[in-house]
Write a protein that holds these residues in place. Structure first.
Motif, PDB file in Angstrom:
ATOM      1  N   VAL A 174       0.861  -1.180   0.000  1.00 14.85           N
ATOM      2  CA  VAL A 174       0.000   0.000   0.000  1.00 14.85           C
ATOM      3  C   VAL A 174       0.899   1.231   0.000  1.00 14.85           C
ATOM      4  O   VAL A 174       1.949   1.240   0.663  1.00 14.85           O
ATOM      5  CB  VAL A 174      -0.936   0.028   1.221  1.00 14.85           C
ATOM      6  CG1 VAL A 174      -1.751   1.326   1.263  1.00 14.85           C
ATOM      7  CG2 VAL A 174      -1.861  -1.191   1.206  1.00 14.85           C
ATOM      8  N   GLY A 175       0.508   2.268  -0.731  1.00 17.32           N
ATOM      9  CA  GLY A 175       1.285   3.492  -0.758  1.00 17.32           C
ATOM     10  C   GLY A 175       0.449   4.698  -0.406  1.00 17.32           C
ATOM     11  O   GLY A 175      -0.781   4.688  -0.538  1.00 17.32           O
ATOM     12  N   SER A 176       1.118   5.741   0.057  1.00 21.56           N
ATOM     13  CA  SER A 176       0.438   7.016   0.301  1.00 21.56           C
ATOM     14  C   SER A 176       1.026   8.069  -0.625  1.00 21.56           C
ATOM     15  O   SER A 176       2.207   8.031  -0.980  1.00 21.56           O
ATOM     16  CB  SER A 176       0.577   7.458   1.756  1.00 21.56           C
ATOM     17  OG  SER A 176       1.932   7.722   2.082  1.00 21.56           O
ATOM     18  N   LEU A 185      -2.565   6.591  -9.974  1.00 20.81           N
ATOM     19  CA  LEU A 185      -1.388   6.037 -10.639  1.00 20.81           C
ATOM     20  C   LEU A 185      -0.812   4.855  -9.872  1.00 20.81           C
ATOM     21  O   LEU A 185      -0.397   3.856 -10.477  1.00 20.81           O
ATOM     22  CB  LEU A 185      -0.308   7.115 -10.791  1.00 20.81           C
ATOM     23  CG  LEU A 185      -0.457   8.111 -11.933  1.00 20.81           C
ATOM     24  CD1 LEU A 185       0.598   9.203 -11.822  1.00 20.81           C
ATOM     25  CD2 LEU A 185      -0.339   7.396 -13.277  1.00 20.81           C
ATOM     26  N   LEU A 186      -0.759   4.966  -8.559  1.00 22.05           N
ATOM     27  CA  LEU A 186      -0.199   3.886  -7.754  1.00 22.05           C
ATOM     28  C   LEU A 186      -0.954   2.586  -7.995  1.00 22.05           C
ATOM     29  O   LEU A 186      -0.344   1.506  -8.090  1.00 22.05           O
ATOM     30  CB  LEU A 186      -0.245   4.249  -6.263  1.00 22.05           C
ATOM     31  CG  LEU A 186       0.655   5.404  -5.822  1.00 22.05           C
ATOM     32  CD1 LEU A 186       0.484   5.673  -4.337  1.00 22.05           C
ATOM     33  CD2 LEU A 186       2.112   5.119  -6.137  1.00 22.05           C
ATOM     34  N   LYS A 187      -2.261   2.679  -8.115  1.00 26.20           N
ATOM     35  CA  LYS A 187      -3.067   1.466  -8.266  1.00 26.20           C
ATOM     36  C   LYS A 187      -3.162   1.000  -9.719  1.00 26.20           C
ATOM     37  O   LYS A 187      -3.092  -0.203  -9.994  1.00 26.20           O
ATOM     38  CB  LYS A 187      -4.467   1.712  -7.691  1.00 26.20           C
ATOM     39  CG  LYS A 187      -4.458   1.924  -6.178  1.00 26.20           C
ATOM     40  CD  LYS A 187      -5.847   1.987  -5.587  1.00 26.20           C
ATOM     41  CE  LYS A 187      -6.559   3.280  -5.924  1.00 26.20           C
ATOM     42  NZ  LYS A 187      -7.877   3.371  -5.212  1.00 26.20           N
ATOM     43  N   GLY A 191       0.695  -0.879  -9.937  1.00 26.68           N
ATOM     44  CA  GLY A 191       0.270  -2.169  -9.423  1.00 26.68           C
ATOM     45  C   GLY A 191       0.199  -2.303  -7.921  1.00 26.68           C
ATOM     46  O   GLY A 191       0.154  -3.429  -7.405  1.00 26.68           O
ATOM     47  N   PHE A 192       0.181  -1.196  -7.180  1.00 32.81           N
ATOM     48  CA  PHE A 192       0.009  -1.279  -5.731  1.00 32.81           C
ATOM     49  C   PHE A 192      -1.346  -1.942  -5.438  1.00 32.81           C
ATOM     50  O   PHE A 192      -2.327  -1.728  -6.156  1.00 32.81           O
ATOM     51  CB  PHE A 192       0.024   0.111  -5.100  1.00 32.81           C
ATOM     52  CG  PHE A 192       1.386   0.726  -4.943  1.00 32.81           C
ATOM     53  CD1 PHE A 192       1.865   1.071  -3.690  1.00 32.81           C
ATOM     54  CD2 PHE A 192       2.204   0.979  -6.051  1.00 32.81           C
ATOM     55  CE1 PHE A 192       3.119   1.659  -3.528  1.00 32.81           C
ATOM     56  CE2 PHE A 192       3.452   1.558  -5.906  1.00 32.81           C
ATOM     57  CZ  PHE A 192       3.920   1.895  -4.647  1.00 32.81           C
ATOM     58  N   ASN A 193      -1.399  -2.712  -4.367  1.00 32.90           N
ATOM     59  CA  ASN A 193      -2.677  -3.326  -3.971  1.00 32.90           C
ATOM     60  C   ASN A 193      -3.702  -2.279  -3.575  1.00 32.90           C
ATOM     61  O   ASN A 193      -4.900  -2.424  -3.826  1.00 32.90           O
ATOM     62  CB  ASN A 193      -2.466  -4.302  -2.820  1.00 32.90           C
ATOM     63  CG  ASN A 193      -1.651  -5.514  -3.245  1.00 32.90           C
ATOM     64  OD1 ASN A 193      -0.439  -5.551  -3.027  1.00 32.90           O
ATOM     65  ND2 ASN A 193      -2.300  -6.489  -3.853  1.00 32.90           N
ATOM     66  N   ASP A 194      -3.207  -1.197  -2.951  1.00 32.27           N
ATOM     67  CA  ASP A 194      -4.098  -0.109  -2.565  1.00 32.27           C
ATOM     68  C   ASP A 194      -3.262   1.133  -2.313  1.00 32.27           C
ATOM     69  O   ASP A 194      -2.020   1.073  -2.253  1.00 32.27           O
ATOM     70  CB  ASP A 194      -4.908  -0.470  -1.321  1.00 32.27           C
ATOM     71  CG  ASP A 194      -6.345   0.055  -1.402  1.00 32.27           C
ATOM     72  OD1 ASP A 194      -6.537   1.127  -2.024  1.00 32.27           O
ATOM     73  OD2 ASP A 194      -7.244  -0.590  -0.852  1.00 32.27           O
ATOM     74  N   ARG A 210      -6.840   0.610   8.916  1.00 37.38           N
ATOM     75  CA  ARG A 210      -7.851   0.235   7.928  1.00 37.38           C
ATOM     76  C   ARG A 210      -7.229  -0.534   6.767  1.00 37.38           C
ATOM     77  O   ARG A 210      -7.798  -1.513   6.284  1.00 37.38           O
ATOM     78  CB  ARG A 210      -8.540   1.516   7.418  1.00 37.38           C
ATOM     79  CG  ARG A 210      -9.715   1.258   6.491  1.00 37.38           C
ATOM     80  CD  ARG A 210     -10.533   2.535   6.278  1.00 37.38           C
ATOM     81  NE  ARG A 210      -9.872   3.515   5.438  1.00 37.38           N
ATOM     82  CZ  ARG A 210      -9.401   4.682   5.851  1.00 37.38           C
ATOM     83  NH1 ARG A 210      -9.517   5.036   7.132  1.00 37.38           N
ATOM     84  NH2 ARG A 210      -8.827   5.522   5.011  1.00 37.38           N
ATOM     85  N   TYR A 211      -6.058  -0.110   6.326  1.00 37.87           N
ATOM     86  CA  TYR A 211      -5.413  -0.768   5.198  1.00 37.87           C
ATOM     87  C   TYR A 211      -4.568  -1.971   5.619  1.00 37.87           C
ATOM     88  O   TYR A 211      -4.318  -2.866   4.812  1.00 37.87           O
ATOM     89  CB  TYR A 211      -4.531   0.237   4.441  1.00 37.87           C
ATOM     90  CG  TYR A 211      -5.332   1.240   3.655  1.00 37.87           C
ATOM     91  CD1 TYR A 211      -5.847   0.919   2.405  1.00 37.87           C
ATOM     92  CD2 TYR A 211      -5.609   2.504   4.170  1.00 37.87           C
ATOM     93  CE1 TYR A 211      -6.594   1.830   1.673  1.00 37.87           C
ATOM     94  CE2 TYR A 211      -6.355   3.423   3.445  1.00 37.87           C
ATOM     95  CZ  TYR A 211      -6.854   3.084   2.206  1.00 37.87           C
ATOM     96  OH  TYR A 211      -7.610   3.991   1.487  1.00 37.87           O
ATOM     97  N   PHE A 212      -4.123  -1.976   6.867  1.00 37.68           N
ATOM     98  CA  PHE A 212      -3.288  -3.072   7.375  1.00 37.68           C
ATOM     99  C   PHE A 212      -3.833  -3.555   8.719  1.00 37.68           C
ATOM    100  O   PHE A 212      -3.194  -3.346   9.768  1.00 37.68           O
ATOM    101  CB  PHE A 212      -1.840  -2.614   7.566  1.00 37.68           C
ATOM    102  CG  PHE A 212      -1.107  -2.258   6.305  1.00 37.68           C
ATOM    103  CD1 PHE A 212      -0.534  -3.237   5.502  1.00 37.68           C
ATOM    104  CD2 PHE A 212      -0.965  -0.928   5.928  1.00 37.68           C
ATOM    105  CE1 PHE A 212       0.162  -2.901   4.349  1.00 37.68           C
ATOM    106  CE2 PHE A 212      -0.265  -0.581   4.786  1.00 37.68           C
ATOM    107  CZ  PHE A 212       0.299  -1.573   3.984  1.00 37.68           C
ATOM    108  N   PRO A 213      -4.994  -4.192   8.747  1.00 35.51           N
ATOM    109  CA  PRO A 213      -5.535  -4.651  10.035  1.00 35.51           C
ATOM    110  C   PRO A 213      -4.624  -5.651  10.737  1.00 35.51           C
ATOM    111  O   PRO A 213      -4.677  -5.787  11.972  1.00 35.51           O
ATOM    112  CB  PRO A 213      -6.876  -5.286   9.645  1.00 35.51           C
ATOM    113  CG  PRO A 213      -6.765  -5.588   8.184  1.00 35.51           C
ATOM    114  CD  PRO A 213      -5.883  -4.523   7.622  1.00 35.51           C
ATOM    115  N   GLN A 214      -3.794  -6.330   9.971  1.00 36.42           N
ATOM    116  CA  GLN A 214      -2.880  -7.319  10.545  1.00 36.42           C
ATOM    117  C   GLN A 214      -1.522  -6.729  10.922  1.00 36.42           C
ATOM    118  O   GLN A 214      -0.655  -7.427  11.435  1.00 36.42           O
ATOM    119  CB  GLN A 214      -2.695  -8.488   9.575  1.00 36.42           C
ATOM    120  CG  GLN A 214      -1.936  -8.151   8.297  1.00 36.42           C
ATOM    121  CD  GLN A 214      -2.720  -7.262   7.331  1.00 36.42           C
ATOM    122  OE1 GLN A 214      -2.617  -6.034   7.410  1.00 36.42           O
ATOM    123  NE2 GLN A 214      -3.490  -7.863   6.460  1.00 36.42           N
ATOM    124  N   GLY A 215      -1.307  -5.436  10.626  1.00 33.70           N
ATOM    125  CA  GLY A 215      -0.032  -4.789  10.907  1.00 33.70           C
ATOM    126  C   GLY A 215       0.887  -4.773   9.694  1.00 33.70           C
ATOM    127  O   GLY A 215       0.570  -5.326   8.632  1.00 33.70           O
TER     128      GLY A 215
END
Length: 335
Positions: A174-176, A185-187, A191-194, A210-215
């Motif tokens: 995931v990128g910001s 563009l990232l997605k 090819g970023f997942n989100d 929210r984007y990394f509930p598992q860390g």
């Protein structure tokens, strides 16, 4: 080389001595220098730090007022006194922000052997930013398939590559970024997942959860400040943070503080800063990896090219407001 006649400290002798010394000085200078015509100049955030005296003296000398600034660029040899280079060679390395530069340190230049890709790529994907992304991700982070990766400033010269490397490794990434255009563009392009626009998130900690509930296993750090502070709350046990840069802080005095440092201890997080000059010996291996991926379309790259040396200053300044989309380059001249 020898003297003609006996050199004495008479007037004629002095004249001949001076002529000999001038000839020797000229021959020496012509041997150790080359003149290059600059074609492309790279705009990079670290250049802002060189405008603060003594800040990076352990790495690079600060800029001198009233002199051209220096940075990475692509150039053409137009006069050579360096055996490794001949007139007409294309080179990549440190040069001046000017039309022509006198190069006295050949160790800072690489001859460009592969010209089937755009020459401007040697300021980005095949230059310092590309090598930074490569060693930062593969060497510093030591990623594993299936790991969770977050990249800040993900649409920039380095971030767009780190995300693609992560996908090649089979990671979830995931990128910001700072605009809807960049997030798209990232997605769609990289090819970023989100991805998300950090400017629209009031609570970065909540956004990351929210984007990394598992860390998060790996964080590629480009910005610092609030993003790093929120990241520390979301790192998985024995997660890794590769610190490439902190662009949000370069114009702040004092810089923002980070308050969640104890989470480095709680989660046993490893944080490592790195600078690309330490990895120059990886450049050949890097090219061997990168060139086939570019030619096969497995890695893509976006550049933002400003035409004309006169537009260089505004292009460089624009980095710090996120005005550029992709790698910021200044086109000085075409071959």
């Amino acid at each position: 080389m020898g003297f003609r006649g006996k050199m004495t400290w008479k007037r004629e002798g002095r004249r001949r001595s001076l002529e000999f010394l001038e000839d020797h000085r000229t021959r020496t200078l012509s041997f150790v220098r080359s003149v290059v015509k600059n074609l492309y100049l790279s705009c990079d955030p670290y250049m802002r730090l060189l405008m603060t005296p003594n800040l990076l003296d352990r790495l690079l000398p600060s800029y001198t007022p009233d002199s051209p600034i220096t940075g990475y660029g692509v150039a053409k040899i137009v006069d050579s006194g360096i055996p490794e280079f001949k007139v007409g060679d294309l080179v990549y390395g440190m040069t001046g922000w000017e039309e022509y530069s006198l190069i006295t340190n050949p160790q800072g230049l690489f001859k460009i052997e592969h010209t089937d890709v755009p020459l401007s790529y040697y300021t980005g994907i095949l230059g310092m930013p590309g090598l930074t992304a490569y060693v930062g991700f593969y060497e510093v982070c030591s990623p594993k398939k299936g790991e969770y990766v977050f990249v800040s400033a993900a649409a920039g010269a380095v971030g767009q590559l780190v995300g693609q490397f992560a996908k090649l490794m089979g990671c979830y990434v995931v990128g910001s970024a700072g605009s809807k255009e960049k997030v798209d563009l990232l997605k769609s392009k990289f090819g970023f997942n989100d991805a998300f626009n950090y400017k629209e998130e009031r609570d970065l900690n909540a956004a990351l959860k929210r984007y990394f509930p598992q860390g998060i296993d790996i964080y590629f750090e480009n910005v610092d400040g609030k993003t790093l502070d929120a990241m520390l709350l979301n790192m998985r046990v024995r997660g890794q943070i590769a610190v490439c840069g902190m662009i949000s802080q370069y114009n702040l005095d004092p810089p923002d503080g980070v308050t969640n440092l104890m989470h480095i201890v709680y989660s046993r997080v490893r944080i490592e800063g790195f600078v690309v000059p330490d990895y120059v010996d990886h450049y050949s291996k890097f090219l061997d990896f990168m060139l086939p991926h570019i030619r096969e379309g497995k890695i893509v790259y976006i550049e933002d090219i400003a035409e004309g040396l006169e537009n260089g200053p505004s292009a460089l300044v624009g980095l710090f407001s996120g005005r550029n989309v992709g790698k910021q380059v200044v086109l000085v001249a075409r071959e």
